[in-house]
Design an enzyme around this catalytic site. Structure first.
Site, mmCIF file in Angstrom:
data_model
loop_
_atom_site.group_PDB
_atom_site.id
_atom_site.type_symbol
_atom_site.label_atom_id
_atom_site.label_comp_id
_atom_site.label_asym_id
_atom_site.label_seq_id
_atom_site.Cartn_x
_atom_site.Cartn_y
_atom_site.Cartn_z
ATOM 1 N N GLN A 260 -2.023 -12.317 10.596
ATOM 2 C CA GLN A 260 -2.042 -12.072 8.929
ATOM 3 C C GLN A 260 -0.950 -11.967 8.340
ATOM 4 O O GLN A 260 0.174 -11.960 9.194
ATOM 5 C CB GLN A 260 -2.926 -10.802 8.764
ATOM 6 C CG GLN A 260 -2.417 -9.724 9.550
ATOM 7 C CD GLN A 260 -3.230 -8.475 9.759
ATOM 8 O OE1 GLN A 260 -4.483 -8.753 10.224
ATOM 9 N NE2 GLN A 260 -2.813 -7.325 9.397
ATOM 10 N N LYS B 114 0.688 4.853 9.452
ATOM 11 C CA LYS B 114 0.377 3.303 8.973
ATOM 12 C C LYS B 114 0.982 2.963 7.528
ATOM 13 O O LYS B 114 1.452 1.881 7.071
ATOM 14 C CB LYS B 114 -0.981 3.092 8.973
ATOM 15 C CG LYS B 114 -1.587 2.651 10.169
ATOM 16 C CD LYS B 114 -2.958 2.132 10.086
ATOM 17 C CE LYS B 114 -3.134 0.895 9.425
ATOM 18 N NZ LYS B 114 -4.638 0.424 9.519
ATOM 19 N N TYR B 115 1.233 4.238 6.759
ATOM 20 C CA TYR B 115 1.702 3.986 5.351
ATOM 21 C C TYR B 115 2.719 4.849 5.039
ATOM 22 O O TYR B 115 3.251 4.896 3.908
ATOM 23 C CB TYR B 115 0.412 4.548 4.304
ATOM 24 C CG TYR B 115 -0.835 3.757 4.716
ATOM 25 C CD1 TYR B 115 -0.962 2.241 4.453
ATOM 26 C CD2 TYR B 115 -1.900 4.331 5.355
ATOM 27 C CE1 TYR B 115 -2.100 1.465 4.789
ATOM 28 C CE2 TYR B 115 -3.081 3.740 5.772
ATOM 29 C CZ TYR B 115 -3.112 2.166 5.379
ATOM 30 O OH TYR B 115 -4.350 1.625 5.768
ATOM 31 N N GLU C 206 -7.699 -6.224 20.724
ATOM 32 C CA GLU C 206 -8.271 -5.087 20.153
ATOM 33 C C GLU C 206 -9.488 -5.724 19.053
ATOM 34 O O GLU C 206 -9.161 -6.028 17.839
ATOM 35 C CB GLU C 206 -6.932 -4.751 19.270
ATOM 36 C CG GLU C 206 -7.342 -3.108 18.567
ATOM 37 C CD GLU C 206 -7.670 -3.375 17.099
ATOM 38 O OE1 GLU C 206 -8.139 -2.645 16.528
ATOM 39 O OE2 GLU C 206 -7.764 -4.693 16.644
ATOM 40 N N LYS D 73 1.075 -1.254 0.219
ATOM 41 C CA LYS D 73 0.106 -0.004 -0.037
ATOM 42 C C LYS D 73 0.892 1.382 -0.006
ATOM 43 O O LYS D 73 2.102 1.443 0.558
ATOM 44 C CB LYS D 73 -0.657 -0.122 1.392
ATOM 45 C CG LYS D 73 -2.021 -1.074 1.060
ATOM 46 C CD LYS D 73 -3.180 -0.805 0.098
ATOM 47 C CE LYS D 73 -4.142 -1.907 0.028
ATOM 48 N NZ LYS D 73 -5.116 -1.369 1.116
ATOM 49 N N ASP E 167 -2.785 -6.377 0.319
ATOM 50 C CA ASP E 167 -1.510 -6.582 0.825
ATOM 51 C C ASP E 167 -1.322 -7.724 2.028
ATOM 52 O O ASP E 167 -0.559 -7.864 2.566
ATOM 53 C CB ASP E 167 -0.895 -5.295 1.360
ATOM 54 C CG ASP E 167 -1.382 -4.541 2.427
ATOM 55 O OD1 ASP E 167 -2.832 -4.973 2.536
ATOM 56 O OD2 ASP E 167 -1.218 -3.738 2.993
ATOM 57 N N ASP F 209 -4.415 -8.051 17.389
ATOM 58 C CA ASP F 209 -4.951 -7.365 16.416
ATOM 59 C C ASP F 209 -6.503 -7.991 15.804
ATOM 60 O O ASP F 209 -6.156 -9.271 15.036
ATOM 61 C CB ASP F 209 -4.188 -7.017 15.321
ATOM 62 C CG ASP F 209 -4.639 -6.069 14.263
ATOM 63 O OD1 ASP F 209 -4.757 -4.902 14.532
ATOM 64 O OD2 ASP F 209 -4.832 -6.340 13.031
ATOM 65 N N ASN F 210 -7.500 -7.696 15.971
ATOM 66 C CA ASN F 210 -8.652 -8.490 15.594
ATOM 67 C C ASN F 210 -8.877 -9.579 15.747
ATOM 68 O O ASN F 210 -9.266 -10.573 14.909
ATOM 69 C CB ASN F 210 -8.601 -7.941 13.887
ATOM 70 C CG ASN F 210 -8.865 -6.483 13.450
ATOM 71 O OD1 ASN F 210 -9.831 -5.813 14.103
ATOM 72 N ND2 ASN F 210 -8.170 -6.157 12.406
#
Length: 651
Positions: free
Chosen positions: A311, A522-523, A411, A251, A346, A382-383
């Protein structure tokens, strides 16, 4: 006529006692109650049986894996309600239960005394009582000595007084056989270290900690930031993912579908040629550098929390080494992660339903164990709601049986029942909806929900004021009073709270119409002036100083809201777990000045073991003392200076 025959053995085996309405338990004992080591645990239950015999009850508890039980007596209060308490002195998974039995000697003694008052012949009754003494054998040496002495006195004199001695009743309570002893089911209990209940978190994006524009941050740069973070009073430094970042479908800035030359990509696209979840991004440094960061945090009395995101980028080594762990579409192409309408080209998610799922579970557990070996004891997951619940229950149990000190933060910004379900199955702490609760009625209703039963026994909130993904609407104006009010609400109402770096600098520029940061790190890589004029670091430091010096602010459950005649001021009282510290506060929810009557005269506090009405208060920030007159205080809040008033209560 149909007849049902029930074997005598099955009736006897079911136990003579009913043990019901036990507190505390979660979902009938399916999930563990949560407490902190050294905290007294009160247990209550309805205990009864047929007839009029005198009964006794006790609590038993032990750590999982240990054989010997510890015991504490329970006391009858009224209407067959019994209570007792115990205090675990070790962290880890425990079980506890309730035992009940007939106190045959106490029953005999009670009947004997009634007959004695009625003038009945007691010869046979005395012989029966003495006979019980000869059967006692389960107590200690001191009890055995008392029983032997009283029995000999009775046999030598024929007087009943030795059989009625109080010390004999105590000795027999310890020593007599308990032929009808009934034990309840075992109830699970997780005893955590204090950091599970209390801590201030600072979320740091490590690649953005460089002081040189255009240069990727390193772990050494992060170490250089620690004095500043520690000076603000934080306890935990939480890193976003530190692993190699994939290049496939990387990204670009502001989540652009395609990256430009030099774009670093999202740290959540984990895995590249350099390694996967057990590797560090080479531009951050080496594993040795990371361990140096962990040690540096320890020197500042802080801990490291690491992001655990289940992930992978398409370049993660696992896709080649274990292709069976991932799903593909009918045309053979990779199935990328989705959260409609968003797509994450991604990222690919492991397939927990694959035929080789057991190996996948073990590999993910081993990732956690690997980072524990590097000194990490806290993981922000995360998630987790997008992965099987049974996997998390298994993983957390596997890890905590080896490392009971490890803390897991869920989270999961999702449906409330899913969030609570994750907390029940083992997550130590949980994200919350605090980030979006802004009105007085919303805040108070939500905190009342989190501090009621049974939620308070399993759901430990962690109030984040912002995250890399979330720039709430109320912060987008950049008004300092609002930033102060939100961090004060988080720090005062919850035992655990956190900020994402940049909050202290009042960063607030959003993507138009969305609750997301423009030019999100984040990017991309950012370089900041951490002493930028207008920052609120001194304010955060004072809040954390107040938290560290007041145990009432180091927990969430003992919270009660106080009514004030102002719809834009929320007021509260918090009391420490041991009852020795009480704090009251009032926080403005709008920018205008507020004057109101703060009715705190009915609050009772501990004063040397006695409960007394609060007589004075001490300002936690200025140290000023004020007497409480006519049941309260007349106070004024000027949010432009400070939106919060915080007082320690004095007797």
């Amino acid at each position: 006529m149909n007849r049902t025959t029930l074997a005598v053995e099955s009736v006897a085996g079911s136990g003579a006692f009913h043990i019901e309405d036990v507190y505390p338990i979660i979902d009938g004992g399916r999930f563990p109650v949560k407490r902190v080591v050294g905290e007294r645990i009160e247990v209550w239950a309805d205990i009864y049986r047929d007839g009029h015999d005198i009964i006794a009850a006790a609590l038993i508890w032990r750590r999982e894996g240990e054989r010997d039980w510890q015991r504490a007596p329970m006391t009858h209060h009224s209407n067959d309600r019994w209570g007792g308490s115990f205090t675990p002195d070790k962290i880890g998974r425990h079980v506890y239960a309730i035992e009940a039995w007939t106190d045959e000697f106490a029953t005999w003694r009670h009947g004997f005394e009634l007959k004695q008052k009625a003038g009945a012949d007691l010869t046979l009754d005395a012989i029966e009582g003495a006979g019980m003494l000869t059967k006692a054998q389960a107590g200690g040496k001191e009890a055995a000595a008392v029983i032997l002495r009283q029995c000999e006195d009775y046999l030598q004199t024929g007087e009943v007084a030795p059989l009625l001695a109080p010390e004999l009743q105590d000795a027999m309570a310890e020593s007599q056989l308990r032929s009808d002893l009934t034990r309840s089911q075992l109830f699970p209990l997780m005893v955590d270290r204090p950091r599970a209940r209390y801590g201030a978190w600072y979320e740091m994006v490590p690649r953005s900690q460089s002081s040189v524009p255009g240069r990727h941050g390193t772990f050494r740069d992060c170490i250089a930031r620690l004095p500043d973070v520690a000076a603000m009073g934080f306890d935990v430094v939480y890193f976003t993912p530190i692993h190699p970042i994939g290049k496939t479908n990387r990204k670009g800035r502001n989540n652009a579908v395609k990256a430009q030359e030099g774009d670093p990509g999202s740290p959540y696209a984990i895995g590249a040629a350099e390694g996967g979840h057990d590797a560090v991004h080479p531009e951050l440094g080496t594993l040795e550098d990371f361990r140096a960061f962990v040690e540096a945090c320890r020197e500042f009395d802080m801990e490291v929390a690491l992001d655990f995101a289940v992930q992978c980028s398409p370049d993660h080594p696992w896709l080649k080494e274990h292709p069976q762990w991932f799903k593909r579409r009918p045309d053979g192409s990779m199935r990328y992660a989705e959260n409609p309408p968003k797509k994450y080209e991604d990222i690919v998610n492991p397939d927990f339903a694959s035929e080789d799922a057991g190996a996948l579970w073990n590999a993910l557990r081993d990732v956690v164990l690997f980072w524990i070996d590097q000194g990490v004891k806290i993981f922000r997951v995360d998630n987790p709601h997008t992965k099987p619940f049974r996997f998390w229950e298994w993983l957390i149990r596997e890890v905590q049986l080896q490392h009971p000190e490890v803390i897991f933060l869920a989270e999961a910004f999702t449906r409330p029942k899913l969030m609570k379900g994750l907390a029940k199955l083992g997550f130590t702490q949980s994200y919350t909806y605090f980030t979006w609760r802004t009105q007085k009625w919303e805040l108070e209703q939500y905190l009342n929900e989190l501090t009621r039963y049974p939620e308070r026994d399993f759901y430990r909130p962690n109030f984040f004021v912002n995250t890399p993904d979330i720039l709430p609407w109320h912060l987008q104006s950049g008004e300092p009073w609002m930033f102060k009010a939100r961090v004060a609400l988080a720090a005062m109402l919850s035992g655990t709270y956190g900020i994402y770096n940049g909050f202290e600098l009042l960063e607030h520029e959003p993507i138009p119409g969305r609750e997301e940061y423009l030019d999100s790190e984040k990017y991309e890589i950012k370089v900041r002036d951490w002493d930028k004029p207008g920052n609120i670091k001194p304010y955060i430091r004072e809040l954390n100083r107040a938290r560290r010096s007041n145990a009432a602010l180091q927990q969430t459950g003992n919270l009660r809201f106080i009514g004030v005649d102002d719809g834009n001021v929320t007021a509260f009282v918090k009391e420490s777990v041991d009852g020795t510290n009480t704090v009251v506060g009032a926080i403005a929810l709008s920018r205008d000045a507020h004057e109101f009557w703060f009715a705190i005269g009915d609050i009772q506090i501990d004063a040397g073991g006695e409960r007394k009405h609060v007589a004075a208060v001490e300002d936690l920030i200025t140290g000023e003392r004020r007497p409480v007159e006519w049941g309260g205080l007349h106070v004024r809040i000027d949010p432009m200076r400070d939106p919060a008033l915080l007082f320690r209560c004095l007797a």
